[in-house]
Design an enzyme around this catalytic site. Structure first.
Site, PDB file in Angstrom:
ATOM      1  N   ALA A   6       1.072  -1.148  -0.028  1.00 21.91           N
ATOM      2  CA  ALA A   6       0.454   0.036   0.075  1.00 21.91           C
ATOM      3  C   ALA A   6       0.486   1.463  -0.094  1.00 21.91           C
ATOM      4  O   ALA A   6       1.949   1.459   0.472  1.00 21.91           O
ATOM      5  CB  ALA A   6      -1.147  -0.339   1.877  1.00 21.91           C
ATOM      6  N   CYS A   7       0.409   2.488  -0.566  1.00 22.44           N
ATOM      7  CA  CYS A   7       1.221   3.146  -0.458  1.00 22.44           C
ATOM      8  C   CYS A   7      -0.083   5.152  -0.520  1.00 22.44           C
ATOM      9  O   CYS A   7      -0.645   4.219  -1.048  1.00 22.44           O
ATOM     10  CB  CYS A   7       2.174   3.336  -1.564  1.00 22.44           C
ATOM     11  SG  CYS A   7       1.926   3.458  -3.430  1.00 22.44           S
ATOM     12  N   CYS A   8       1.059   5.434  -1.423  1.00 25.51           N
ATOM     13  CA  CYS A   8      -0.146   6.877  -1.693  1.00 25.51           C
ATOM     14  C   CYS A   8      -1.994   7.290  -2.550  1.00 25.51           C
ATOM     15  O   CYS A   8      -2.926   7.303  -2.016  1.00 25.51           O
ATOM     16  CB  CYS A   8       0.397   8.131  -1.747  1.00 25.51           C
ATOM     17  SG  CYS A   8       1.318   8.859  -0.512  1.00 25.51           S
TER      18      CYS A   8
END
Length: 101
Positions: A6-8
């Site tokens: 997961a990231c931005c």
């Protein structure tokens, strides 16, 4: 093994996911590896064996760990491996977390 990153926005981790998938394939490992935007984490709880966060969202680690609880290990991807898009290193990190090492 099911490995979620997961990231931005789920975009930068897609490169790491591709490198991880290639590394797993070369090793003969049938892993499901995918990336999501940080806002989708709660919806995915129960679908992954380990959750790795992109270094740019390390500030959400405590909150995400509370959301996931004891359902799966959660960690921030080692920044050098992330920056180099080193799929083998990130894969090893995920495997170590699942195996409790």
């Amino acid at each position: 093994m099911n490995i979620m990153l997961a990231c931005c926005a789920g975009m930068s981790t897609s490169l790491v996911v591709a490198a991880m998938q290639e590394s797993a394939k070369k090793q003969g490992k049938d892993y499901h590896i995918w990336a999501v935007e940080q806002g989708q984490i709660e919806d995915e709880v129960g679908n992954f064996d380990v959750l790795l966060l992109g270094p740019q969202v390390r500030h959400i680690l405590r909150r995400v760990t509370a959301i996931v609880g004891d359902k799966a290990p959660v960690a921030v991807i080692e920044p050098t491996a992330y920056g180099r898009c080193d799929g083998a290193a990130v894969l090893r990190q995920a495997e170590s977390l699942v195996n409790g090492r």
